[in-house]
Motif scaffolding. Structure first.
Motif, mmCIF file in Angstrom:
data_model
loop_
_atom_site.group_PDB
_atom_site.id
_atom_site.type_symbol
_atom_site.label_atom_id
_atom_site.label_comp_id
_atom_site.label_asym_id
_atom_site.label_seq_id
_atom_site.Cartn_x
_atom_site.Cartn_y
_atom_site.Cartn_z
ATOM 1 N N ASN A 105 43.394 16.837 -20.873
ATOM 2 C CA ASN A 105 44.500 16.171 -21.571
ATOM 3 C C ASN A 105 44.341 16.144 -23.091
ATOM 4 O O ASN A 105 44.987 15.340 -23.758
ATOM 5 C CB ASN A 105 44.630 14.729 -21.067
ATOM 6 C CG ASN A 105 45.206 14.640 -19.672
ATOM 7 O OD1 ASN A 105 46.416 14.568 -19.494
ATOM 8 N ND2 ASN A 105 44.336 14.660 -18.674
ATOM 9 N N CYS A 106 43.508 17.027 -23.633
ATOM 10 C CA CYS A 106 43.188 16.935 -25.064
ATOM 11 C C CYS A 106 44.012 17.870 -25.940
ATOM 12 O O CYS A 106 43.730 17.993 -27.134
ATOM 13 C CB CYS A 106 41.705 17.215 -25.290
ATOM 14 S SG CYS A 106 41.267 18.939 -24.994
ATOM 15 N N ASN A 107 44.997 18.546 -25.392
ATOM 16 C CA ASN A 107 45.783 19.483 -26.188
ATOM 17 C C ASN A 107 46.396 18.799 -27.405
ATOM 18 O O ASN A 107 47.010 17.738 -27.296
ATOM 19 C CB ASN A 107 46.894 20.102 -25.337
ATOM 20 C CG ASN A 107 46.346 21.032 -24.268
ATOM 21 O OD1 ASN A 107 45.251 21.557 -24.415
ATOM 22 N ND2 ASN A 107 47.093 21.229 -23.198
ATOM 23 N N GLY A 108 46.216 19.430 -28.563
ATOM 24 C CA GLY A 108 46.773 18.884 -29.792
ATOM 25 C C GLY A 108 45.831 17.972 -30.544
ATOM 26 O O GLY A 108 46.180 17.467 -31.612
ATOM 27 N N TYR A 109 44.638 17.751 -30.007
ATOM 28 C CA TYR A 109 43.669 16.877 -30.664
ATOM 29 C C TYR A 109 42.367 17.633 -30.924
ATOM 30 O O TYR A 109 42.069 18.625 -30.256
ATOM 31 C CB TYR A 109 43.345 15.660 -29.788
ATOM 32 C CG TYR A 109 44.522 14.783 -29.462
ATOM 33 C CD1 TYR A 109 44.974 13.836 -30.372
ATOM 34 C CD2 TYR A 109 45.176 14.899 -28.242
ATOM 35 C CE1 TYR A 109 46.053 13.021 -30.071
ATOM 36 C CE2 TYR A 109 46.263 14.085 -27.931
ATOM 37 C CZ TYR A 109 46.693 13.152 -28.849
ATOM 38 O OH TYR A 109 47.762 12.350 -28.553
ATOM 39 N N ALA A 110 41.593 17.129 -31.870
ATOM 40 C CA ALA A 110 40.246 17.659 -32.073
ATOM 41 C C ALA A 110 39.403 17.326 -30.849
ATOM 42 O O ALA A 110 39.421 16.194 -30.362
ATOM 43 C CB ALA A 110 39.623 17.051 -33.326
ATOM 44 N N LYS A 111 38.679 18.309 -30.346
ATOM 45 C CA LYS A 111 37.812 18.114 -29.181
ATOM 46 C C LYS A 111 36.423 17.720 -29.673
ATOM 47 O O LYS A 111 35.786 18.459 -30.419
ATOM 48 C CB LYS A 111 37.738 19.393 -28.350
ATOM 49 C CG LYS A 111 39.074 19.878 -27.820
ATOM 50 C CD LYS A 111 38.895 21.180 -27.048
ATOM 51 C CE LYS A 111 40.222 21.717 -26.520
ATOM 52 N NZ LYS A 111 41.099 22.183 -27.618
ATOM 53 N N LEU A 112 35.946 16.566 -29.224
ATOM 54 C CA LEU A 112 34.697 16.021 -29.733
ATOM 55 C C LEU A 112 33.736 15.666 -28.605
ATOM 56 O O LEU A 112 34.161 15.352 -27.488
ATOM 57 C CB LEU A 112 34.976 14.768 -30.570
ATOM 58 C CG LEU A 112 35.869 14.994 -31.805
ATOM 59 C CD1 LEU A 112 36.412 13.667 -32.309
ATOM 60 C CD2 LEU A 112 35.092 15.706 -32.891
ATOM 61 N N GLY A 113 32.451 15.714 -28.920
ATOM 62 C CA GLY A 113 31.423 15.305 -27.977
ATOM 63 C C GLY A 113 30.555 14.225 -28.585
ATOM 64 O O GLY A 113 30.303 14.220 -29.797
ATOM 65 N N GLY A 114 30.122 13.299 -27.761
ATOM 66 C CA GLY A 114 29.252 12.221 -28.231
ATOM 67 C C GLY A 114 28.287 11.799 -27.144
ATOM 68 O O GLY A 114 28.549 11.987 -25.955
ATOM 69 N N SER A 115 27.175 11.230 -27.556
ATOM 70 C CA SER A 115 26.157 10.827 -26.578
ATOM 71 C C SER A 115 26.467 9.478 -25.947
ATOM 72 O O SER A 115 26.052 9.206 -24.831
ATOM 73 C CB SER A 115 24.783 10.760 -27.245
ATOM 74 O OG SER A 115 24.743 9.719 -28.213
ATOM 75 N N ASP A 116 27.196 8.619 -26.679
ATOM 76 C CA ASP A 116 27.365 7.219 -26.255
ATOM 77 C C ASP A 116 25.987 6.605 -26.036
ATOM 78 O O ASP A 116 25.761 5.853 -25.072
ATOM 79 C CB ASP A 116 28.209 7.136 -24.986
ATOM 80 C CG ASP A 116 28.853 5.767 -24.790
ATOM 81 O OD1 ASP A 116 28.554 4.858 -25.582
ATOM 82 O OD2 ASP A 116 29.644 5.610 -23.843
ATOM 83 N N ALA A 117 25.065 6.947 -26.937
ATOM 84 C CA ALA A 117 23.663 6.544 -26.785
ATOM 85 C C ALA A 117 23.511 5.031 -26.864
ATOM 86 O O ALA A 117 23.920 4.404 -27.832
ATOM 87 C CB ALA A 117 22.811 7.212 -27.854
ATOM 88 N N HIS A 118 22.892 4.474 -25.837
ATOM 89 C CA HIS A 118 22.548 3.059 -25.826
ATOM 90 C C HIS A 118 21.039 2.875 -25.932
ATOM 91 O O HIS A 118 20.529 1.767 -25.785
ATOM 92 C CB HIS A 118 23.082 2.386 -24.566
ATOM 93 C CG HIS A 118 24.559 2.142 -24.612
ATOM 94 N ND1 HIS A 118 25.481 3.166 -24.604
ATOM 95 C CD2 HIS A 118 25.279 0.996 -24.687
ATOM 96 C CE1 HIS A 118 26.701 2.660 -24.665
ATOM 97 N NE2 HIS A 118 26.608 1.348 -24.718
#
Length: 291
Positions: free
Chosen positions: A156-169
């Motif tokens: 569902n990400c069409n039209g947006y920057a595709k990003l990755g993150g660790s969500d590191a806790h």
């Protein structure tokens, strides 16, 4: 060919407050801002975004250790789900509508990102990503192991920057998920997101990481109770308010937990629950598509 910069756009520190698991409230993260910075430096990250829950205090402290590395961010709980603001000058208060939250981020020339937009375990904006003015979508969140959340975000990400993150806790989760962009500076990252020229990568957080995280929470919380760590944050504030008898109970409970099979059992059970939720969501989605 110009090398790509690496940014972890979603990490937490000990300023992230508490999370509630059933009837138990536990620290969300026990990593100090300095520790986060040192780990990111060792990993060779170009950008580390500190995105604590509903505060920028940890990010401000982290920036003092490496101004060029750290981007001040916040994971804000809006009425419709969590929203990340990056490049913030001041905190964005929680409990506003998603539209108001994004507006407050953009008013300070910040970047608005939808973290884990289809999460089965965290407050998320879900299909509202199509009607809200996001700059980017976190299509890979290393902490979401369910097989549904990331797949739906990517779909569902069409039209947006595709990003990755660790969500590191925890510090050893930093860099598990990351975003790639042309350049290496904070301004390069901002431009890449605005122009939707970002990529993503990483690996899912392992069960071993989750087990170590829960043990680390017990260990570091005990250090605060015993005054071996005097960092002023929500954890130390809450600890100062509880009675000595409860402190002793927590210390005993932490020891029993850390040196028993409980961390493994909790991780396995929690992982099974989350993956079952993901499977149910997939089945529901397939049923909806048939009609």
């Amino acid at each position: 060919m110009k090398e790509l910069g690496i940014a972890d756009i979603h990490t937490h520190t000990m300023y992230s407050g508490f999370s509630k698991y059933s009837y138990v409230s536990l620290p969300d993260c026990v990593t100090s801002p300095e520790k986060s910075v040192r780990v990111a430096e060792k990993l060779g990250l170009d950008i580390l975004c500190i995105t604590d829950h509903n505060t920028i205090e940890g990010a401000i402290k982290a920036k003092k250790y490496n101004n060029q590395l750290v981007v001040i961010g916040e994971e804000i709980l809006s009425k419709e789900g969590e929203i990340i603001g990056l490049f913030l000058q001041e905190p964005v208060k929680p409990d506003m509508s998603a539209e108001e939250t994004i507006e407050h981020i953009h008013e300070q020339d910040g970047i608005a990102i939808a973290p884990h937009p289809f999460s089965v375990s965290c407050p998320c904006v879900d299909q509202r990503i199509h009607t809200l003015s996001f700059d980017g979508i976190e299509v890979f969140n290393a902490l979401h192991r369910d097989g549904y959340s990331n797949a739906m975000a990517l779909e569902n990400c069409n039209g947006y920057a595709k990003l990755g993150g660790s969500d590191a806790h925890s510090s050893f989760m930093i860099g598990n998920g990351y975003s790639l962009f042309s350049g290496s500076s904070q301004e390069d990252l901002r431009t890449a997101i605005k122009n939707r020229r970002t990529y993503y990568g990483g690996r899912l957080t392992t069960l071993k990481d989750l087990i170590n995280y829960s043990i680390r929470v017990a260990f570091e919380s005990s250090k605060i109770i015993l005054h071996f760590n005097n960092t002023e944050c929500q954890i130390s504030t809450r600890v100062s308010r509880i009675s000595n008898s409860y402190k002793m109970l927590y210390l005993l409970g932490s020891i029993v937990y850390a040196f028993s099979p409980l961390p493994l059992a909790c991780a396995l059970i929690g992982d099974r629950i989350i993956k079952n939720r993901g499977r149910r969501m997939w089945r529901n989605r397939k049923s909806q598509l048939r009609f």
